[in-house]
Write an enzyme that holds these catalytic residues in place. Structure first.
Site, mmCIF file in Angstrom:
data_model
loop_
_atom_site.group_PDB
_atom_site.id
_atom_site.type_symbol
_atom_site.label_atom_id
_atom_site.label_comp_id
_atom_site.label_asym_id
_atom_site.label_seq_id
_atom_site.Cartn_x
_atom_site.Cartn_y
_atom_site.Cartn_z
ATOM 1 N N VAL A 97 -0.853 -1.558 -4.320
ATOM 2 C CA VAL A 97 -0.281 -2.138 -5.648
ATOM 3 C C VAL A 97 -0.392 -3.632 -5.381
ATOM 4 O O VAL A 97 -0.162 -4.187 -4.475
ATOM 5 C CB VAL A 97 1.303 -2.018 -5.271
ATOM 6 N N GLN A 109 0.900 -1.160 0.052
ATOM 7 C CA GLN A 109 0.087 0.083 -0.112
ATOM 8 C C GLN A 109 0.984 1.252 0.045
ATOM 9 O O GLN A 109 1.539 1.432 1.072
ATOM 10 C CB GLN A 109 -0.882 -0.243 1.345
ATOM 11 N N ASP A 166 9.704 12.107 -3.838
ATOM 12 C CA ASP A 166 9.453 11.137 -2.737
ATOM 13 C C ASP A 166 10.548 10.038 -2.886
ATOM 14 O O ASP A 166 10.068 8.774 -2.693
ATOM 15 C CB ASP A 166 8.038 10.545 -2.772
#
Ligand SMILES: *[C@@H]1O[C@H](CO)[C@@H](O)[C@H](O)[C@H]1NC(C)=O
Ligand SMILES: *[C@@H]1O[C@H](CO)[C@@H](O)[C@H](O)[C@H]1NC(C)=O
Ligand SMILES: *[C@@H]1O[C@H](CO)[C@@H](O)[C@H](O)[C@H]1NC(C)=O
Ligand SMILES: *[C@@H]1O[C@H](CO)[C@@H](O)[C@H](O)[C@H]1NC(C)=O
Ligand SMILES: *[C@@H]1O[C@H](CO)[C@@H](O)[C@H](O)[C@H]1NC(C)=O
Length: 668
Positions: free
Chosen positions: A358, A352, A469
């Protein structure tokens, strides 16, 4: 023991009786395929074996004694060795033929799959499966198999179109069927002398919608260019022929209703233009997976893409090759994704992320994929979303996870990526045992690979992507432990303005955010360099920046590394599990680069281009790093905590923390 013996004996006699008796009446069933993976095994004298014998006996009994052509059974309830099974006979065959087929199936599967706990066998006339997991009312699309029957067709383009339309109608009727059987046969005139016969059937324990999903997946993988064939999964099957293969007097065949097909064929196989809405959807169901299979073939074997086709827009890439660039060519049908991921089953879930769940999946051509099912809330319109996907799909680098396509249907927004087998860097790096697999040469290769991938994102691609990220869980490792950066471009997908230097939407993870981005929303390539610096320090030390240091004295990883650097004891920070098999020069150089990356002032941090140069050429002299932003980091953390605790009361927060990930939230 006695019990077991009696059951086995009974089964043996029963089956012999059945098959001897019926061999005189019916022809042997037509075997198609079986599947029994060697992952679930049982011993010959186990409880599972005796339960399986009971189960198979019950199934054969049920096949001989009920007229439904379907039964399920279980044995050994509430105990280890619990086994579930069911059979399904083709909707048109008699009870005698069904019983014959099931009996042969049982004998056959015992021979073909000895000791296998999960087995399936398919015949033209029936299907039989058993498992150690409950399979009742469970949609199973994988494994699927398609096989052609003999026979060519004249005018294949028109045939494919008629087949799509007819099969689609059969699927609709079978899944919408009110009667007990989820079964339908549909016929259509092909030429004046040739008729198309189709059949669709699901196990009747499925819901109508699961049945529909299953049949669409089966239809999508029907053999192409043939006059007949099968496609089946553990929950459903379809078949078509140019001759009547079912007992027409036992079932009410429906004839494909109007509208009639347009008679000259409108377009080649992979890009037909449907006349009505209905035929458009059918053609999409049939042709899109074919198109995708073709694209995936290109992706798999010809990189950079060098094949050009008339039907696709072809654009010169910077690398000189040509690319497929239309959104249509990257679009996956939802049924294909559902089939690939076993309808987003829990077993297929990989994780997640901040942007959604995913799943792991496998396309019917065998290609493995990772499917990111985006959570709702992206402010992006359909057109912008498609544009961004097309742009991101063009980014191709060995250190980036490749985006293969997308799916947009109803509420679903899905991104489809290549599957990278070895999990992510954090899985190894922060596990006391697994980190031993990362010796220094591997870690160095990983650092260099990430640097090259980031350089590509920042400078070499046309798009100039700021990742925002970068962290170990976004670094995937392939089978040779080469790093592949994932989740890049998510800000674009979510419609966050890339060009503005200041942003109200923070995307990133605490511990990796540069201070100017976290505190003031200032975004630049240097924010990524900061995250990369933290990443290098983590790879060298095997320690996490965010949590592990809070408890022991309030010092974080950047502060810890800086202190040892200043004290002239840089090697003390080295992860002990690396051992002494490493080049001290390389370790010190990497630590140096890491510290350059986490400097407080973005202007002091090197660019990714300089970092790649520093890593590849040891003769490049490095500047002395300045104090990292670790003091700031602490106050930032405090502010983040305050903001988080005030979240429920305050209405105008610039951004919020979502457990580990700080994801986009715009102010009202
Ligand atoms: C299971 O099957 C795979 C592939 O067919 C094979 O490579 C593997 O050795 C098998 N394992 C066992 C325990 O038989
Ligand atoms: C099953 O058979 C094996 C050898 O064939 C034997 O060692 C074992 O004790 C048996 N187990 C049971 C439950 O009978
Ligand atoms: C299976 O067969 C046995 C023996 O006939 C019977 O007692 C049992 O109820 C059957 N179980 C099922 C689930 O049909
Ligand atoms: C199919 O063809 C047959 C014989 O040529 C004809 O009688 C029938 O009306 C046709 N059906 C349809 C739906 O066109
Ligand atoms: C076809 O179905 C009818 C009606 O159920 C039956 O009487 C006939 O025997 C079946 N034919 C074959 C070949 O199974």
């Amino acid at each position: 023991m006695n019990f077991r013996f009696i059951f086995s004996l009974a089964l043996f006699f029963f089956l012999n009786l059945l098959s001897n008796h019926s061999r005189t009446v019916e022809a042997a069933p037509n075997y198609l395929w079986h599947d029994c993976p060697n992952t679930t095994l049982f011993a010959p004298n186990s409880t599972y074996q005796s339960n399986l014998n009971t189960l198979l006996y019950n199934l054969s009994y049920a096949a001989a004694n009920n007229a439904d052509g379907f039964a399920d059974a279980t044995a050994g309830k509430d105990a280890p060795g619990h086994v579930y099974g069911l059979f399904l006979c083709r909707g048109d065959i008699s009870t005698a033929s069904c019983s014959e087929c099931v009996a042969s199936g049982i004998k056959d599967v015992v021979k073909r799959c000895p000791g296998r706990g999960v087995s399936k066998i398919w015949y033209d006339e029936c299907m039989l499966k058993y498992s150690d997991q409950s399979i009742f009312s469970v949609l199973e699309i994988v494994p699927g198999e398609a096989m052609p029957d003999a026979g060519n067709v004249a005018d294949p383009n028109r045939f494919v179109q008629l087949l799509g339309e007819t099969m689609n109608y059969a699927a609709e009727r079978a899944s919408g069927s009110e009667s007990g059987k989820k079964f339908a046969v549909v016929e259509a005139n092909f030429t004046s002398s040739q008729k198309l016969y189709t059949l669709a059937q699901c196990t009747p324990d499925l819901t109508g919608s699961d049945c529909n999903t299953c049949l669409r997946a089966a239809i999508a993988s029907l053999p192409q260019g043939e006059g007949g064939g099968w496609s089946f999964t553990p929950s459903c099957g379809v078949r078509f022929e140019l001759y009547p293969f079912y007992n027409a007097s036992a079932v009410a065949a429906v004839v494909l209703p109007a509208p009639q097909l347009p008679s000259p064929p409108p377009a080649p196989l992979n890009r037909p233009k449907g006349k009505s809405n209905k035929s458009t959807t059918i053609i999409v169901a049939v042709a899109v997976p074919v198109g995708i299979a073709v694209i995936l073939l290109f992706v798999a074997c010809c990189s950079p893409w060098s094949i050009t086709t008339k039907t696709y827009e072809v654009v010169e890439a910077e690398g000189g090759g040509s690319e497929i660039t239309t959104a249509e060519s990257l679009q996956f049908h939802l049924a294909t994704i559902q089939a690939a991921t076993n309808n987003f089953s829990h077993q297929n879930k990989l994780g997640q992320g901040g942007f959604g769940e995913v799943f792991r999946g496998q396309l019917l051509n065998g290609q493995e994929i990772a499917v990111k099912r985006l959570s709702e809330g992206s402010g992006q319109g359909v057109g912008e979303f498609k544009n961004e996907v097309v742009l991101l799909a063009k980014l191709q680098h060995r250190n980036l996870v490749r985006l293969l396509g997308f799916c947009l249907e109803g509420e679903e927004k899905i991104l489809v990526y290549e599957f990278v087998p070895n999990k992510s860097l954090d899985y190894f790096l922060f596990d006391p045992d697994k980190r031993r697999q990362l010796d220094w040469s591997r870690r160095y290769k990983i650092i260099s690979g990430i640097a090259r991938g980031m350089l590509y994102l920042h400078e070499d691609s046309r798009l100039r992507i700021i990742h925002r990220d970068l962290k170990p869980s976004n670094i995937l490792l392939d089978s040779e432990m080469n790093p592949k950066i994932s989740d890049f471009g998510m800000a674009r997908i979510f419609g966050v303005d890339q060009t503005r230097a200041k942003t109200n939407k923070i995307v990133g993870t605490f511990g990796y955010l540069s201070p100017e981005y976290a505190m003031r929303g200032q975004i630049s390539v240097k924010s990524d360099v900061y995250s990369f610096g933290v990443l290098i320090l983590e790879i060298i030390t095997g320690k996490k920046n965010s949590c592990s240091f809070q408890s022991d004295g309030g010092e974080n990883l950047t502060g810890y590394a800086w202190k040892h650097w200043r004290a002239g004891t840089p090697l003390e920070v080295l992860d002990p599990s690396i051992g002494d098999s490493c080049s001290m020069d390389e370790v010190i150089r990497c630590l140096h680069i890491g510290l350059l990356g986490v400097q407080e002032d973005p202007a002091d941090r090197p660019t990714m281009a300089s970092i790649v140069l520093m890593l590849s050429s040891h003769s490049v002299k490095l500047p002395q790093p300045r104090r990292p932003a670790f003091f700031l980091q602490k106050s930032m953390e405090r502010q983040l905590k305050e903001l988080k605790s005030g979240e429920s009361t305050g209405g105008s927060m610039p951004w919020s923390i979502n457990e580990m990930s700080v994801t986009e939230v715009s102010p009202r």
